[in-house]
Design an enzyme around this catalytic site. Structure first.
Site, short mmCIF file in Angstrom:
data_model
loop_
_atom_site.label_atom_id
_atom_site.label_comp_id
_atom_site.label_asym_id
_atom_site.label_seq_id
_atom_site.Cartn_x
_atom_site.Cartn_y
_atom_site.Cartn_z
N ASP A 1 16.80 10.88 -8.08
CA ASP A 1 18.23 11.14 -7.90
C ASP A 1 18.69 10.97 -6.45
OD1 ASP A 1 18.52 11.61 -10.56
OD2 ASP A 1 18.53 13.80 -10.41
N LYS B 1 -4.46 10.96 4.91
CA LYS B 1 -4.17 10.20 6.13
C LYS B 1 -3.19 11.03 6.96
CE LYS B 1 -4.33 6.96 2.50
NZ LYS B 1 -5.67 6.50 2.55
N LYS C 1 3.23 4.39 -1.23
CA LYS C 1 3.36 5.27 -2.40
C LYS C 1 4.66 6.05 -2.22
CE LYS C 1 -1.30 4.81 -1.72
NZ LYS C 1 -1.92 4.34 -0.48
N ASP D 1 -0.75 19.47 18.78
CA ASP D 1 -0.19 20.58 19.58
C ASP D 1 0.81 21.45 18.83
OD1 ASP D 1 -1.76 19.57 21.57
OD2 ASP D 1 -0.12 18.71 22.74
N HIS E 1 -9.47 11.46 1.32
CA HIS E 1 -8.57 10.31 1.26
C HIS E 1 -7.26 10.56 2.00
CE1 HIS E 1 -6.03 7.22 -0.96
NE2 HIS E 1 -7.08 6.52 -0.61
N HIS F 1 0.82 -1.21 0.00
CA HIS F 1 0.00 0.00 0.00
C HIS F 1 0.86 1.27 0.00
CE1 HIS F 1 -3.39 2.58 1.72
NE2 HIS F 1 -3.94 1.99 0.67
#
Length: 441
Positions: A179, A361, A174, A366, A359, A172
Site C-alpha cells: 500500500d 548483511k 529483496k 558507534d 546470511h 539481488h
C-alpha cells in the site's frame, strides 16, 4: 572477459525513466544543497556528526535523507515472513514484491503466492519481479494462477538466452512494499532453507527490516524504476513502444505513514550506477568509526580499499569485529573469506565464526549509524549485482544492532591467528588457487 558494465549503462539509459530521473535529480540537488548549507533540522542531535556521510550518500547514490521513519529489526525468517504475510493480508491497494530467489514450489513460496492470489482476486494491484538466475528452477508458469487472478509477474532478465549472456548481472534486491506505506528489505529470499530446514546450513541466521515513513517512497521509486526498465526492454518485439513513468504509474504511490523520527537513506547500486555507491557508503562508515565497528556478512571478499579502511580503523584503536558463517554454503568463497580476515587478525581485528550459516548483511558504528540490506562485502555485490541497503541514523536502533551482534557471539567460536595457522598445506594451496577468481566469486 565476457561482461561489461558499460553495456548495462546503455541498456539502463535506453529503457530507463530519463524524464522523471532528470526532474528527480533537480529536486535532489536542492536537498543536497540544504544539507551542505546546514539547513536540515535533525531529529536526533547526534546525527549531525554524520552529516558528511549523509551528504556523500545523497550526492553519490542520489538518495534522500528522511527522518519521519520507524524501523523494526527482524532476526530470522519466522519473524520476517510473519510480518510480511500479516501486512499482505491487510493490503487494500497494492503489493509490490521483488526477490533474487523466489522458490514457488517451497512451502513458504506456496503460502506467499496463495496470499498474493487472494489479494489480486480482491482487486489489489499485485506486481512481482524475480531474478532469472537466482530463481533458476522457478518457471513463469509457476505464477499462472497469480496472473489469472490479475497479478503481474516479471523475470529479470526476461530472455533465458540474454540472461545467460548477461549472467554477471543479477537482481539481488529483496523488496516488499504494501500500500505504499510499509516496506521490507534485507537478506532473506523466498525459500525454505531460510528457515534453517536444511541440515547442511542449520541454523540459519539472517536479518531484515520493516520500514514505515517517507523511506518507503524511496524503496517504491526503486521498485518502479526496475519495473519500467523490464517493461521497456524488447527482446521479442523490436518495435515495442517505450513506457514512461507517467501519471498512470504515479497513481501507484500513496501517502506514507509518518509515525517515527528515525533518519534513513535508501541506497541502491548496480552495474548501471556510475559509482559503487553502497561500497562507498561502507568505506565512509568504516572511516567514520571512533569507538567500534561490528560487521556481519556471509561472504568477505573485499577489495584493497575496504581492507585498507578496516586496517586503518583497527590500527587507530577502533574495536573492529567481523562475524562470518561457521558453516559455509560455498566452500571456495569461504576459503577466500578466511584468507582475507586472516590478514586483519594481526592488527587486532576480532573475527567470529557463527555456529550455523550467517546470511545477515549488517554494519553498525558507534551506537548511531547502521546499515541493513542485501549487499555482501564482495566485488559482486558492490559492482555487478543490483543491490539495495538502508542506512539508518538512530541511537536506539543502532544499539539493537550492537546488542544483536554481541548476543550472536554466544553462538560463535573465535577465529584467531593460532586457529588459522593450524590449517594444512592443502588448504593453503586451495585458498591460493581460489584467490585468483576472488573478484567475481
Amino acid at each position: 572477459l565476457i561482461g561489461s558494465k558499460y553495456k548495462m549503462r546503455i541498456l539502463s539509459k535506453k529503457y530507463g525513466m530519463g524524464e522523471i530521473e532528470e526532474k528527480y535529480n533537480k529536486v535532489l540537488k536542492q536537498h543536497i544543497h540544504d544539507i551542505a548549507a546546514d539547513k536540515i533540522q535533525f531529529e536526533e542531535l547526534e546525527t549531525r556528526k554524520y552529516i558528511d556521510l549523509i551528504r556523500m550518500n545523497s550526492q553519490n547514490a542520489m538518495c534522500y535523507f528522511t527522518q519521519n521513519n520507524d524501523v523494526e529489526l527482524l532476526l530470522n525468517a519466522q519473524e520476517n515472513f510473519s510480518r510480511i504475510f500479516e501486512d499482505i493480508k491487510n493490503a487494500t491497494k497494492s503489493i509490490e514484491v521483488m526477490y533474487y530467489i523466489f522458490k514457488a514450489k517451497d512451502n513458504v513460496g506456496k503460502k506467499f503466492l496463495y496470499l498474493l492470489r487472494e489479494k489480486a482476486s480482491q482487486g489489489v494491484k499485485v506486481t512481482l519481479i524475480y531474478d532469472g538466475i537466482g530463481s533458476l528452477h522457478t518457471r513463469m508458469n509457476d505464477f499462472e494462477e497469480l496472473k489469472e487472478a490479475g497479478g503481474q509477474v516479471y523475470r529479470f532478465l526476461p530472455s533465458i538466452v540474454k540472461s545467460f549472456l548477461l549472467i554477471n548481472y543479477r537482481l539481488h534486491r529483496k523488496i516488499v512494499i504494501v500500500d505504499g506505506k510499509i516496506a521490507h528489505t534485507g537478506g532473506i529470499n523466498v525459500g525454505d532453507e531460510y528457515f534453517g530446514l536444511k541440515k547442511i546450513n542449520k541454523p540459519w541466521r539472517d536479518t531484515t527490516i520493516r520500514l514505515t515513513g517517507y523511506s518507503v517512497l524511496s524503496l517504491q521509486t526503486r521498485f518502479w524504476s526496475d519495473l519500467v526498465f523490464l517493461q521497456n526492454q524488447s527482446f521479442r518485439k523490436k518495435n515495442r513502444a517505450k513506457l514512461k513513468f507517467d501519471e498512470k504509474l504515479l497513481k501507484s504511490f500513496y501517502s506514507p505513514i509518518e509515525n517515527g523520527n528515525i533518519g534513513v537513506q535508501i541506497l541502491s547500486s548496480g552495474p548501471s550506477s556510475p559509482n559503487d555507491t553502497i561500497k562507498d557508503g561502507y568505506v565512509k562508515m568504516i572511516t567514520t568509526a571512533k569507538k567500534y565497528l561490528y560487521i556481519q556478512t556471509p561472504y568477505f571478499v573485499p577489495d584493497k580499499t575496504i581492507l585498507d579502511a578496516l586496517r586503518i580503523a583497527a590500527s587507530g584503536g577502533v574495536d573492529v569485529r567481523i562475524m562470518l558463517p561457521g558453516i559455509p554454503d560455498k566452500k571456495s568463497i569461504y576459503a577466500i573469506s578466511l584468507l582475507n580476515v586472516a590478514k586483519l587478525l594481526k592488527i587486532g581485528v576480532k573475527v567470529y565464526l557463527h555456529s550455523g550459516f550467517l546470511h545477515a548483511k549488517t554494519l553498525v558504528v558507534d551506537d548511531h549509524v547502521s546499515s541493513v540490506g542485501t549487499a555482501n562485502i564482495d566485488t559482486r555485490s558492490f559492482s555487478l549485482n543490483y543491490e539495495i541497503n538502508a542506512f539508518i541514523y538512530d541511537n536506539k536502533f543502532a544499539i539493537k544492532c550492537r546488542d544483536t551482534f554481541l548476543n550472536d557471539i554466544k553462538d560463535c567460536t573465535i577465529f584467531d591467528v593460532e586457529t588459522y595457522s593450524k590449517r594444512g598445506l592443502w588448504k593453503k594451496i586451495y585458498e591460493s588457487i581460489w584467490r585468483f577468481i576472488a573478484p567475481i566469486a
